[in-house]
Scaffold this motif. Structure first.
Motif, PDB file in Angstrom:
ATOM      1  N   MET A 109      -0.854  -7.160   4.333  1.00  0.00           N
ATOM      2  CA  MET A 109       0.223  -6.381   3.733  1.00  0.00           C
ATOM      3  C   MET A 109       0.861  -7.102   2.563  1.00  0.00           C
ATOM      4  O   MET A 109       1.202  -6.522   1.557  1.00  0.00           O
ATOM      5  N   ASN A 110       1.012  -8.417   2.676  1.00  0.00           N
ATOM      6  CA  ASN A 110       1.739  -9.150   1.649  1.00  0.00           C
ATOM      7  C   ASN A 110       0.829  -9.758   0.599  1.00  0.00           C
ATOM      8  O   ASN A 110       1.240 -10.633  -0.154  1.00  0.00           O
ATOM      9  N   SER A 150      10.102  -8.857  -1.138  1.00  0.00           N
ATOM     10  CA  SER A 150       8.963  -8.281  -1.847  1.00  0.00           C
ATOM     11  C   SER A 150       8.646  -9.074  -3.110  1.00  0.00           C
ATOM     12  O   SER A 150       7.477  -9.308  -3.433  1.00  0.00           O
ATOM     13  N   ASN A 156       9.863   5.169   0.751  1.00  0.00           N
ATOM     14  CA  ASN A 156       9.653   4.536   2.044  1.00  0.00           C
ATOM     15  C   ASN A 156       8.932   5.512   2.956  1.00  0.00           C
ATOM     16  O   ASN A 156       9.184   6.717   2.908  1.00  0.00           O
ATOM     17  N   SER A 157       8.036   4.985   3.786  1.00  0.00           N
ATOM     18  CA  SER A 157       7.215   5.852   4.627  1.00  0.00           C
ATOM     19  C   SER A 157       8.028   6.629   5.653  1.00  0.00           C
ATOM     20  O   SER A 157       7.574   7.655   6.164  1.00  0.00           O
ATOM     21  N   PHE A 163       3.513  -2.897  -1.976  1.00  0.00           N
ATOM     22  CA  PHE A 163       3.856  -2.293  -0.694  1.00  0.00           C
ATOM     23  C   PHE A 163       4.326  -3.390   0.246  1.00  0.00           C
ATOM     24  O   PHE A 163       3.641  -4.390   0.438  1.00  0.00           O
ATOM     25  N   GLU A 164       5.500  -3.206   0.822  1.00  0.00           N
ATOM     26  CA  GLU A 164       6.080  -4.208   1.708  1.00  0.00           C
ATOM     27  C   GLU A 164       6.349  -3.608   3.085  1.00  0.00           C
ATOM     28  O   GLU A 164       7.060  -2.611   3.223  1.00  0.00           O
ATOM     29  N   ARG A 165       5.756  -4.201   4.092  1.00  0.00           N
ATOM     30  CA  ARG A 165       6.010  -3.800   5.474  1.00  0.00           C
ATOM     31  C   ARG A 165       7.425  -4.225   5.838  1.00  0.00           C
ATOM     32  O   ARG A 165       7.816  -5.373   5.658  1.00  0.00           O
ATOM     33  N   HIS A 186       4.751   1.523  11.180  1.00  0.00           N
ATOM     34  CA  HIS A 186       4.229   1.833   9.843  1.00  0.00           C
ATOM     35  C   HIS A 186       5.323   1.855   8.776  1.00  0.00           C
ATOM     36  O   HIS A 186       5.077   2.266   7.643  1.00  0.00           O
ATOM     37  N   THR A 191       7.047   1.177   5.848  1.00  0.00           N
ATOM     38  CA  THR A 191       6.606   0.466   4.644  1.00  0.00           C
ATOM     39  C   THR A 191       7.314   1.022   3.418  1.00  0.00           C
ATOM     40  O   THR A 191       7.487   2.238   3.295  1.00  0.00           O
ATOM     41  N   ARG A 237       7.360   1.207  -0.799  1.00  0.00           N
ATOM     42  CA  ARG A 237       6.578   1.022  -2.018  1.00  0.00           C
ATOM     43  C   ARG A 237       7.526   0.714  -3.170  1.00  0.00           C
ATOM     44  O   ARG A 237       8.613   1.297  -3.280  1.00  0.00           O
ATOM     45  N   TYR A 277      -3.075  -2.395  -0.439  1.00  0.00           N
ATOM     46  CA  TYR A 277      -2.608  -1.558   0.671  1.00  0.00           C
ATOM     47  C   TYR A 277      -2.962  -0.099   0.438  1.00  0.00           C
ATOM     48  O   TYR A 277      -3.370   0.626   1.356  1.00  0.00           O
TER      49      TYR A 277
END
Length: 299
Positions: free
Chosen positions: A1-2, A34, A71-72, A96-98, A185, A187, A189, A291
């Protein structure tokens, strides 16, 4: 992810403004995290607002700005779509950051002593299971990092903050519990903004192009404007509408599509879009983040 996005960017060893990236929030905010993940070794510049982060880049106090766009779980980030077109900046990357929420508290506090959880309202809405299971009262603060700073200053064993592990390190708090978010999930953006667009030549690989447009005030204008993307096989991954100037009849759209404007298919699609639009502005073209590519393969 990172994993950093494979986006051409300034020298990683740069110093001063060229090696500084601005973000909105206090040190320890998820935007700060991020910046550190996407541009390791760069100095991060906290700013009180999105506008201030953009201004820092325009004035040369920072080389880049990291701005959340969606954001998701929570959807689009308010104001970003309004600020982008007139910012004078270009999108040169995405990240993209979890979002991994932690329950943070001052030294001496334990899970048994905590009675209240402080954080931004969006973050509090993403840890409802924790609040319910621990019977914690939710206390709204301006942002996650600000909540951590407040708890650290206040001390005591009954108040905790929902924030990042980075915030715990910065403000000297203990992490009582990690990954307390309801959905794995979760996450966010980000758009990476610069004063100058990416320079060519552009090689092979996966590209994303972001742009804003307004359609003409005629019947089926949007249908006709977007038809070129379908007939040319261009994948549109984002399309958002919003009012302009408070008018219900003036609608602007923000879109992301796969591809580079130099690609014949996307060039033709944009030409057709321009024909049916009263205004079209490309905000930037940049490399697709790993990602994004991983999610595409998963589908």
């Amino acid at each position: 992810m990172n994993t950093p996005a494979p986006t051409p960017r300034p020298d990683q060893t740069a110093t001063g403004a060229a090696g500084t990236i601005a973000f909105q929030g206090l040190p320890g905010a998820y935007s700060d995290l991020s910046c550190r993940h996407a541009y390791p070794g760069w100095a991060t510049l906290p700013c009180p607002s999105f506008e201030a982060a953009m201004t820092a880049v325009r004035e040369g106090r920072a080389g880049l700005a990291m701005l959340p766009c969606e954001n998701s779980l929570a959807g689009r980030v308010p104001d970003i779509h309004r600020l982008l077109p007139d910012s004078g900046l270009h999108v040169v990357g995405e990240h993209f950051e979890r979002v991994e929420h932690c329950l943070l508290a001052p030294k001496g506090a334990t899970l048994a002593t905590i009675r209240r959880a402080h954080s931004h309202p969006v973050a509090l809405g993403q840890v409802l299971r924790l609040l319910r299971e621990m019977d914690l009262a939710a206390v709204i603060e301006a942002d996650t990092a600000g909540a951590a700073a407040l708890i650290a200053e206040r001390g005591g064993v009954e108040d905790a903050a929902i924030a990042s592990e980075l915030a715990a390190e910065i403000y000297g708090l203990d992490v009582l519990k990690r990954n307390v978010e309801d959905e794995s999930h979760n996450t966010t953006r980000f758009y990476v903004m610069s004063r100058t667009p990416l320079a060519g030549p552009f090689g092979a690989g996966e590209w994303v192009t972001s742009f804003v447009f307004r359609v003409r005030n005629i019947p089926a204008a949007l249908y006709k404007a977007l038809g070129g993307f379908a007939t040319n096989g261009v994948n549109m991954t984002k399309l958002e509408s919003y009012m302009v100037g408070g008018s219900f009849s003036a609608t602007q759209f923000l879109a992301d599509v796969d591809g580079h404007p130099d690609d014949p298919a996307l060039r033709r699609a944009l030409e057709e879009l321009a024909f049916f639009s009263s205004e079209l502005k490309v905000l930037g073209t940049y490399r697709a983040h790993p990602y994004r590519l991983a999610q595409r393969e998963g589908n």
